[in-house]
Enzyme design. Structure first.
Site, short mmCIF file in Angstrom:
data_model
loop_
_atom_site.label_atom_id
_atom_site.label_comp_id
_atom_site.label_asym_id
_atom_site.label_seq_id
_atom_site.Cartn_x
_atom_site.Cartn_y
_atom_site.Cartn_z
N THR A 1 36.63 11.68 50.89
CA THR A 1 35.76 12.63 50.19
C THR A 1 36.32 14.05 50.23
O THR A 1 37.09 14.40 51.14
CB THR A 1 34.37 12.62 50.88
OG1 THR A 1 33.60 13.70 50.38
CG2 THR A 1 34.48 12.79 52.39
N ASP A 2 35.89 14.87 49.28
CA ASP A 2 36.31 16.28 49.29
C ASP A 2 35.65 17.05 50.45
O ASP A 2 36.09 18.14 50.81
CB ASP A 2 35.99 16.97 47.95
CG ASP A 2 34.51 16.93 47.55
OD1 ASP A 2 33.70 16.37 48.31
OD2 ASP A 2 34.19 17.46 46.48
N GLU A 3 34.59 16.45 51.05
CA GLU A 3 33.86 17.18 52.10
C GLU A 3 34.72 17.43 53.34
O GLU A 3 34.39 18.29 54.15
CB GLU A 3 32.59 16.43 52.49
CG GLU A 3 31.66 16.25 51.31
CD GLU A 3 30.22 15.97 51.68
OE1 GLU A 3 29.86 16.12 52.86
OE2 GLU A 3 29.45 15.61 50.78
N TYR B 1 28.92 13.57 58.98
CA TYR B 1 29.50 12.67 57.96
C TYR B 1 30.94 13.07 57.65
O TYR B 1 31.86 12.25 57.74
CB TYR B 1 28.66 12.71 56.67
CG TYR B 1 29.39 12.16 55.46
CD1 TYR B 1 29.72 10.80 55.38
CD2 TYR B 1 29.78 12.99 54.40
CE1 TYR B 1 30.41 10.29 54.28
CE2 TYR B 1 30.47 12.48 53.30
CZ TYR B 1 30.77 11.13 53.25
OH TYR B 1 31.47 10.63 52.17
N LYS C 1 34.54 11.13 58.34
CA LYS C 1 35.50 10.77 57.26
C LYS C 1 36.86 11.41 57.54
O LYS C 1 37.90 10.78 57.34
CB LYS C 1 34.98 11.22 55.89
CG LYS C 1 33.77 10.48 55.37
CD LYS C 1 34.01 9.00 55.10
CE LYS C 1 34.90 8.73 53.89
NZ LYS C 1 34.99 7.29 53.58
P1 NAD Z 1 27.19 3.77 49.58
O1 NAD Z 1 26.45 4.28 50.77
O2 NAD Z 1 26.49 3.63 48.28
O3 NAD Z 1 27.79 2.32 49.94
C1 NAD Z 1 28.41 2.03 51.16
C2 NAD Z 1 28.63 0.52 51.24
O4 NAD Z 1 29.31 0.25 52.47
C3 NAD Z 1 27.34 -0.29 51.24
O5 NAD Z 1 27.47 -1.42 50.40
C4 NAD Z 1 27.19 -0.74 52.70
O6 NAD Z 1 26.51 -1.96 52.86
C5 NAD Z 1 28.65 -0.84 53.13
N1 NAD Z 1 28.82 -0.68 54.56
C6 NAD Z 1 28.33 0.30 55.36
N2 NAD Z 1 28.67 0.09 56.64
C7 NAD Z 1 29.42 -1.04 56.67
C8 NAD Z 1 30.09 -1.77 57.69
N3 NAD Z 1 30.02 -1.38 58.97
N4 NAD Z 1 30.80 -2.86 57.36
C9 NAD Z 1 30.87 -3.29 56.06
N5 NAD Z 1 30.23 -2.66 55.06
C10 NAD Z 1 29.53 -1.54 55.35
O7 NAD Z 1 28.49 4.67 49.48
P2 NAD Z 1 29.22 5.27 48.17
O8 NAD Z 1 28.52 6.48 47.75
O9 NAD Z 1 29.45 4.18 47.21
O10 NAD Z 1 30.61 5.71 48.84
C11 NAD Z 1 31.66 4.78 48.98
C12 NAD Z 1 32.83 5.46 49.64
O11 NAD Z 1 33.27 6.55 48.84
C13 NAD Z 1 32.53 6.05 51.01
O12 NAD Z 1 33.65 5.84 51.83
C14 NAD Z 1 32.31 7.53 50.74
O13 NAD Z 1 32.65 8.29 51.87
C15 NAD Z 1 33.26 7.76 49.60
N6 NAD Z 1 32.90 8.83 48.66
C16 NAD Z 1 31.67 8.87 48.09
C17 NAD Z 1 31.37 9.86 47.14
C18 NAD Z 1 30.02 9.93 46.45
O14 NAD Z 1 29.77 10.89 45.74
N7 NAD Z 1 29.15 8.95 46.61
C19 NAD Z 1 32.35 10.81 46.81
C20 NAD Z 1 33.61 10.75 47.43
C21 NAD Z 1 33.87 9.74 48.34
O1 DAU Z 2 31.37 15.54 47.72
C1 DAU Z 2 31.41 14.16 47.89
C2 DAU Z 2 30.18 13.71 48.63
O2 DAU Z 2 29.10 13.79 47.72
C3 DAU Z 2 30.29 12.30 49.21
O3 DAU Z 2 31.33 12.26 50.15
C4 DAU Z 2 28.97 11.86 49.84
O4 DAU Z 2 29.07 10.50 50.26
C5 DAU Z 2 27.88 11.98 48.80
O5 DAU Z 2 26.63 11.65 49.38
C6 DAU Z 2 27.83 13.40 48.21
O6 DAU Z 2 27.39 14.34 49.23
P1 DAU Z 2 26.34 15.52 48.91
O7 DAU Z 2 25.69 15.90 50.17
O8 DAU Z 2 26.97 16.58 48.09
O9 DAU Z 2 25.33 14.70 47.94
P2 DAU Z 2 23.73 14.70 47.82
O10 DAU Z 2 23.38 13.90 46.61
O11 DAU Z 2 23.07 14.32 49.11
O12 DAU Z 2 23.38 16.22 47.56
C7 DAU Z 2 23.91 16.93 46.45
C8 DAU Z 2 23.44 18.39 46.56
O13 DAU Z 2 22.04 18.44 46.34
C9 DAU Z 2 23.66 18.99 47.93
O14 DAU Z 2 24.01 20.36 47.79
C10 DAU Z 2 22.31 18.85 48.62
C11 DAU Z 2 21.33 18.97 47.47
N1 DAU Z 2 20.09 18.18 47.61
C12 DAU Z 2 20.19 16.85 47.91
C13 DAU Z 2 19.07 16.08 48.04
C14 DAU Z 2 19.19 14.61 48.39
C15 DAU Z 2 18.85 18.76 47.37
O15 DAU Z 2 18.76 19.97 47.06
N2 DAU Z 2 17.74 17.99 47.50
C16 DAU Z 2 17.78 16.67 47.83
O16 DAU Z 2 16.71 16.01 47.94
#
Ligand code: NAD
Ligand code: DAU
Length: 377
Positions: free
Chosen positions: A134-136, A183, A187
């Site tokens: 992730t970019d985080e 988190y 990562k």
């Molecule tokens: P998500 O939470 O929707 O899905 C995570 C999946 O991993 C689920 O299916 C869960 O059952 C599985 N999982 C969790 N723990 C596990 C374990 N111990 N063993 C096997 N499976 C397990 O996540 P997402 O948003 O789809 O993110 C997927 C990946 O991409 C993550 O690594 C996250 O850090 C990365 N990522 C997410 C975003 C985003 O915006 N969502 C952005 C950049 C990177």
């Molecule tokens: O940048 C990549 C990341 O993006 C991934 O690595 C994470 O897995 C993914 O969850 C996401 O993280 P964020 O924390 O940015 O996403 P989230 O949807 O939780 O929140 C987006 C923005 O909105 C953040 O600034 C927090 C704000 N927010 C979020 C929620 C859930 C609110 O203001 N209200 C809310 O209820």
């Protein structure tokens, strides 16, 4: 035939990657290894679950013996690792689970891949361990701006592309890691382990760092699906702080296409940033979302703005993320396919047309969890 494990394939991004690979590569065997935590949902994969080149295995990535057994049984050549605990707010409440899954789980996968691949005559030849990050991990960017120009302003990426930005700095592949949340710290740690396995054992690894994804099948604790669902039910929209934080949004299918491109054509030991040069201040994005949902529901646009409720800010809330994905665009020719407004419209329509999917998640146990989280803000 290539045999590929995709971990976390029942989650949001993972399900899009599984679907893309199963449909696009009928001669690959795709093994979806997922523990099915609260975030894993096999309903995300209904359309491909009967395909002959697809296998689902319910397993925990922390279970080293099981992971090794699966690798040996299916003679695995490639791993695309998405399984993780992914929600920042949950990591603030329960950091141990994040360290366990994201750090120990990744290490367990790496070690199993190492033992299996090193036992083969060809060893690491034509093998690949691709870690999705992730970019985080890069921390947070400032909202600095050229003198006399208030953000958002037009800027030029290192590729020469013009886009709107909220600050002069971007995350590059060379940006120093500075994670702030449990988190992102977990990562970051897992990214270091992946690179260490390349440097120490010669494992062919790749790491990518992507910005915020949006689109179908996202668990409704994340901003966009949560707000779409709350608007539909006329529930409060909890905006953290003043809604001033900036995120860089990418349509999830564009991320899946980037993963495909990098898995096949990326250079071993490299890092690629993935993002769409698409920065939005939360409050502005929320207003676009509200207008789009109102329109889709046949309400006058903007009606649901009355649901906006400013709540206590997220602890350590990163101010701004902005990815520079020039390297991926110029070296591997990937680019995002959708404009944001188009992507948001598609996303809103998907959630409103798949209310059963949403209701199955939000009824019962999760509803209690959400109400408790919300009442504590
Ligand atoms: P998500 O939470 O929707 O899905 C995570 C999946 O991993 C689920 O299916 C869960 O059952 C599985 N999982 C969790 N723990 C596990 C374990 N111990 N063993 C096997 N499976 C397990 O996540 P997402 O948003 O789809 O993110 C997927 C990946 O991409 C993550 O690594 C996250 O850090 C990365 N990522 C997410 C975003 C985003 O915006 N969502 C952005 C950049 C990177
Ligand atoms: O940048 C990549 C990341 O993006 C991934 O690595 C994470 O897995 C993914 O969850 C996401 O993280 P964020 O924390 O940015 O996403 P989230 O949807 O939780 O929140 C987006 C923005 O909105 C953040 O600034 C927090 C704000 N927010 C979020 C929620 C859930 C609110 O203001 N209200 C809310 O209820």
């Amino acid at each position: 035939m290539k045999s590929i494990i995709i971990t976390g394939g029942a989650g949001f991004i993972g399900s899009h990657v599984v679907r893309l690979f199963v449909n696009k590569y009928p001669d690959y065997h795709i093994i979806n290894l997922d523990k099915l935590t609260y975030a894993g949902n096999l309903a995300n994969l209904k359309d491909i679950e009967d395909k002959p080149n697809y296998t689902f295995i319910k397993a925990d990535i922390c279970d080293f013996d099981k992971v090794l057994e699966v690798m040996q049984q299916y003679k695995v050549d490639g791993i695309i690792h998405l399984a993780a605990e992914s929600h920042v707010d949950r990591s603030i409440k329960d950091p141990f689970t994040f360290a366990k899954t994201n750090v120990i789980g990744t290490l367990s996968l790496l070690q199993a891949a190492r033992l299996y691949w090193e036992s083969l005559p060809e060893k690491y030849e034509n093998k690949r361990f691709y870690h999705i990050s992730t970019d985080e991990v890069y921390g947070a960017l400032e909202m600095t701006h050229p003198e006399g120009i208030e953000p958002p302003f037009k800027t030029t990426a290192s590729s020469g592309e013009h886009h709107v930005a909220y600050g002069e700095e971007f995350f590059y592949e060379t940006t120093k890691y500075a994670p702030h949340s449990p988190y992102s710290a977990s990562k970051a740690s897992s990214d270091h382990f992946v690179r260490a396995f390349h440097d120490t054992y010669g494992m062919p690894t790749i790491v990518t760092n992507c910005s915020n994804n949006y689109g179908p099948y996202q668990f409704p604790e994340k901003l966009i699906p949560l707000f779409i669902n709350n608007i539909r039910h006329h529930k409060a929209l909890p905006v953290y702080g003043k809604g001033e934080n900036v995120r860089d949004w990418l349509y999830v299918e564009d991320h899946a296409r980037a993963i495909d491109t990098i898995f096949h054509n990326g250079t071993v030991a490299q890092t690629y940033n993935i993002g769409g040069f698409n920065e939005w201040k939360n409050i502005d994005l929320i207003k676009v979302l509200i207008r789009t949902v109102d329109r889709a529901l046949g309400n006058p646009e903007g009606t649901s703005e009355e649901l906006i409720t400013f709540v206590t800010d997220r602890a350590g809330h990163d101010l701004r993320y902005a990815i520079d994905s020039t390297k991926l665009q110029t070296e591997l020719g990937w680019e995002p396919s959708l404009q944001f407004e188009e992507g948001i419209e598609k996303t809103v329509n998907w959630y409103l047309n798949n209310q059963e999917w949403m209701d199955n998640i939000t009824s019962g146990e999760y509803e209690n969890y959400y109400n408790e989280m919300y009442s504590n803000r």
